[in-house]
Design a protein around this motif. Structure first.
Motif, mmCIF file in Angstrom:
data_model
loop_
_atom_site.group_PDB
_atom_site.id
_atom_site.type_symbol
_atom_site.label_atom_id
_atom_site.label_comp_id
_atom_site.label_asym_id
_atom_site.label_seq_id
_atom_site.Cartn_x
_atom_site.Cartn_y
_atom_site.Cartn_z
ATOM 1 N N ASN A 239 56.392 72.095 51.908
ATOM 2 C CA ASN A 239 56.713 71.564 53.234
ATOM 3 C C ASN A 239 55.665 70.591 53.759
ATOM 4 O OD1 ASN A 239 59.015 73.082 53.249
ATOM 5 N ND2 ASN A 239 58.243 74.666 54.618
ATOM 6 N N ASN A 240 54.433 70.719 53.240
ATOM 7 C CA ASN A 240 53.348 69.862 53.732
ATOM 8 C C ASN A 240 53.149 68.614 52.876
ATOM 9 O OD1 ASN A 240 52.342 71.142 51.486
ATOM 10 N ND2 ASN A 240 50.356 71.678 52.393
ATOM 11 N N LEU A 241 54.059 68.343 51.936
ATOM 12 C CA LEU A 241 53.946 67.145 51.103
ATOM 13 C C LEU A 241 54.467 65.929 51.867
ATOM 14 C CD1 LEU A 241 53.376 65.864 48.286
ATOM 15 C CD2 LEU A 241 55.779 66.346 47.720
ATOM 16 N N PRO A 242 53.624 64.928 52.147
ATOM 17 C CA PRO A 242 54.102 63.719 52.840
ATOM 18 C C PRO A 242 55.066 62.923 51.952
ATOM 19 C CG PRO A 242 51.711 63.930 53.003
ATOM 20 C CD PRO A 242 52.161 64.909 51.960
ATOM 21 N N ILE A 243 56.190 62.514 52.527
ATOM 22 C CA ILE A 243 57.204 61.767 51.791
ATOM 23 C C ILE A 243 57.607 60.537 52.594
ATOM 24 C CG2 ILE A 243 59.523 61.804 50.791
ATOM 25 C CD1 ILE A 243 59.253 64.814 50.437
ATOM 26 N N TYR A 244 57.607 59.387 51.920
ATOM 27 C CA TYR A 244 58.057 58.127 52.523
ATOM 28 C C TYR A 244 59.256 57.628 51.732
ATOM 29 C CZ TYR A 244 57.875 53.145 53.935
ATOM 30 O OH TYR A 244 58.181 51.893 54.391
ATOM 31 N N ILE A 245 60.383 57.461 52.418
ATOM 32 C CA ILE A 245 61.621 56.969 51.791
ATOM 33 C C ILE A 245 61.969 55.627 52.414
ATOM 34 C CG2 ILE A 245 64.099 57.406 51.465
ATOM 35 C CD1 ILE A 245 63.444 60.417 51.687
ATOM 36 N N PHE A 246 62.181 54.609 51.572
ATOM 37 C CA PHE A 246 62.586 53.312 52.111
ATOM 38 C C PHE A 246 63.579 52.632 51.174
ATOM 39 C CE2 PHE A 246 59.100 52.036 49.355
ATOM 40 C CZ PHE A 246 59.517 50.829 48.823
ATOM 41 N N GLY A 247 64.285 51.653 51.711
ATOM 42 C CA GLY A 247 65.258 50.914 50.905
ATOM 43 C C GLY A 247 65.916 49.839 51.724
ATOM 44 N N GLY A 248 66.840 49.127 51.083
ATOM 45 C CA GLY A 248 67.602 48.097 51.773
ATOM 46 C C GLY A 248 68.898 48.665 52.312
ATOM 47 N N ASP A 249 69.334 48.150 53.441
ATOM 48 C CA ASP A 249 70.597 48.653 53.999
ATOM 49 C C ASP A 249 71.816 48.019 53.331
ATOM 50 O OD1 ASP A 249 70.793 46.116 55.144
ATOM 51 O OD2 ASP A 249 70.844 46.823 57.219
ATOM 52 N N LYS A 250 71.552 47.236 52.264
ATOM 53 C CA LYS A 250 72.641 46.707 51.440
ATOM 54 C C LYS A 250 72.441 47.105 49.963
ATOM 55 C CE LYS A 250 75.006 44.513 54.625
ATOM 56 N NZ LYS A 250 74.288 45.111 55.794
ATOM 57 N N ASP A 251 71.758 48.210 49.763
ATOM 58 C CA ASP A 251 71.535 48.723 48.408
ATOM 59 C C ASP A 251 72.722 49.596 48.005
ATOM 60 O OD1 ASP A 251 70.695 49.845 46.033
ATOM 61 O OD2 ASP A 251 69.101 51.060 46.929
ATOM 62 N N PRO A 252 73.511 49.187 47.004
ATOM 63 C CA PRO A 252 74.668 49.995 46.616
ATOM 64 C C PRO A 252 74.295 51.352 46.027
ATOM 65 C CG PRO A 252 74.348 48.170 45.079
ATOM 66 C CD PRO A 252 73.420 47.944 46.220
ATOM 67 N N VAL A 253 73.126 51.450 45.391
ATOM 68 C CA VAL A 253 72.688 52.738 44.849
ATOM 69 C C VAL A 253 72.425 53.720 45.992
ATOM 70 C CG1 VAL A 253 70.893 53.928 43.530
ATOM 71 C CG2 VAL A 253 71.756 51.710 42.758
ATOM 72 N N GLY A 254 71.881 53.215 47.075
ATOM 73 C CA GLY A 254 71.626 54.037 48.258
ATOM 74 C C GLY A 254 72.779 54.052 49.234
ATOM 75 N N LYS A 255 73.966 53.644 48.749
ATOM 76 C CA LYS A 255 75.185 53.629 49.574
ATOM 77 C C LYS A 255 74.951 52.886 50.887
ATOM 78 C CE LYS A 255 77.839 57.282 49.469
ATOM 79 N NZ LYS A 255 78.320 58.684 49.585
ATOM 80 N N ASN A 256 74.340 51.699 50.750
ATOM 81 C CA ASN A 256 74.054 50.829 51.894
ATOM 82 C C ASN A 256 73.257 51.552 52.979
ATOM 83 O OD1 ASN A 256 75.403 48.763 50.603
ATOM 84 N ND2 ASN A 256 77.338 49.150 51.641
ATOM 85 N N GLY A 257 72.295 52.313 52.538
ATOM 86 C CA GLY A 257 71.405 53.024 53.464
ATOM 87 C C GLY A 257 71.848 54.439 53.778
ATOM 88 N N LYS A 258 73.147 54.710 53.699
ATOM 89 C CA LYS A 258 73.660 56.036 54.066
ATOM 90 C C LYS A 258 73.161 57.119 53.111
ATOM 91 C CE LYS A 258 77.897 54.192 56.151
ATOM 92 N NZ LYS A 258 79.380 54.139 56.051
ATOM 93 N N GLY A 259 73.076 56.783 51.831
ATOM 94 C CA GLY A 259 72.602 57.754 50.851
ATOM 95 C C GLY A 259 71.137 58.081 51.030
ATOM 96 N N ALA A 260 70.341 57.051 51.360
ATOM 97 C CA ALA A 260 68.916 57.280 51.602
ATOM 98 C C ALA A 260 68.718 58.160 52.835
ATOM 99 C CB ALA A 260 68.194 55.950 51.766
ATOM 100 N N LEU A 261 69.493 57.895 53.883
ATOM 101 C CA LEU A 261 69.395 58.709 55.100
ATOM 102 C C LEU A 261 69.882 60.136 54.849
ATOM 103 C CD1 LEU A 261 70.589 56.157 57.806
ATOM 104 C CD2 LEU A 261 68.254 56.894 57.302
#
Length: 308
Positions: A239-261
């Motif tokens: 739980n104490n591991l810092p995590i940074y997630i970022f991407g493009g809101d037009k990234d198809p792998v990240g489902k245009n941001g929805k998958g990353a969120l």
């Protein structure tokens, strides 16, 4: 920046090739970034990013995953990863991490994973998260049930028909074929990677990029995606591991941001306390090769500096 390379024996004694980039002697070393690259590319593509990191006092280690780049050995064997590919790559990353610790006893280690490397990293932190100072995920996504289940069935059929080691254009189309649909009319098959045409062309011209992988790899990879989405496995992330997630809101792998969120919400649900995320407007899959890559790199280094 000082550039070196070496190899180590990974799982099953496969020789794993590693790039190591070190700050110049006049720069104070403050930490280490271990980098896990994406599918059908090579860690060599991250040299510019490594140069920025070394200027800020970070040593960078980046292995070519099995079946990729110099680890594959030659273009003809790209995409051939052997048995249990997903888990084998994770274990290779852990062996490299052990080498990093031996060479840099007192330095904090951050793990950076892009695309396939981000999914490997998602699994890594379920197993070894307590050994890291922080984690950065990009070109990533949360749970994707339908495509994973369909892909696993299709890859099983392909293995039965042609064998594990057969390179599968059909599976390649199934997993990646729709990515370019968001960017019609298409200039190339890889417009989905970046808005920067020069970076897309460099990817296309690189003999170590864009290879078609085997049916066995696809089955192992999709099985790995299923495991990283398992709630019981996610509970093992500290739980104490810092995590940074970022991407493009037009990234198809990240489902245009929805998958990353979706991944952000999953980690929030499981109690990760230090969680940061950012979506870049109009950004596509490879934010380190995007038109605003300087902004992206600045944000990454700012986050790392805050956690050293």
């Amino acid at each position: 920046m000082i550039s070196e390379s070496f190899t180590f024996k990974g799982k099953d004694y496969v020789e794993i090739f590693v790039y190591k980039w070190t700050p110049n002697v006049d720069v104070q070393v403050r930490g280490v970034v271990q980098l896990a690259h994406g599918m059908a590319e090579t860690a060599a593509r991250y040299e510019d990013f490594a140069n920025d990191l070394t200027k800020n006092g970070f040593i960078v280690y980046a292995n070519d995953h099995r079946g990729h780049g110099e680890t594959a050995g030659k273009v003809e064997t790209l995409g051939e990863l052997g048995e249990d590919a997903f888990n084998s790559m994770v274990e290779d990353m852990h062996r490299l991490n052990s080498i990093i610790k031996e060479e840099n006893v007192t330095l904090p280690i951050f793990l950076f994973g892009h695309s396939m490397g981000s999914f490997l990293t998602q699994r890594y932190i379920c197993l070894y998260g307590s050994e890291l100072k922080g984690v950065i995920l990009t070109g990533t996504c949360g749970k994707r049930e339908i495509i994973v289940d369909i892909g696993r069935i299709a890859s099983k059929v392909e293995i039965m028909r042609r064998g594990r080691n057969a390179k599968s254009i059909n599976l390649n189309k199934l997993i990646f074929g729709s990515n370019n649909n968001f960017f019609k009319p298409n200039r190339t098959l890889f417009d989905w990677l970046s808005r920067d045409n020069k970076e897309v062309d460099k990817y296309i011209e690189n003999p170590y990029c864009g290879a078609v992988f085997t049916a066995g790899f696809f089955y192992d990879f999709l099985s790995g995606l299923k495991s990283v989405a398992d709630a019981e496995e996610i509970k093992n992330i500290p739980n104490n591991l810092p995590i940074y997630i970022f991407g493009g809101d037009k990234d198809p792998v990240g489902k245009n941001g929805k998958g990353a969120l979706k991944l952000v919400k999953t980690y929030e649900k499981h109690g990760v306390k230090d969680l940061t995320y950012k979506l870049y407007k109009e950004g596509r899959h490879e934010m380190l090769h995007e038109t605003n890559k300087d902004e992206v790199t600045t944000d990454i280094i700012k986050w790392i500096n805050a956690h050293v």
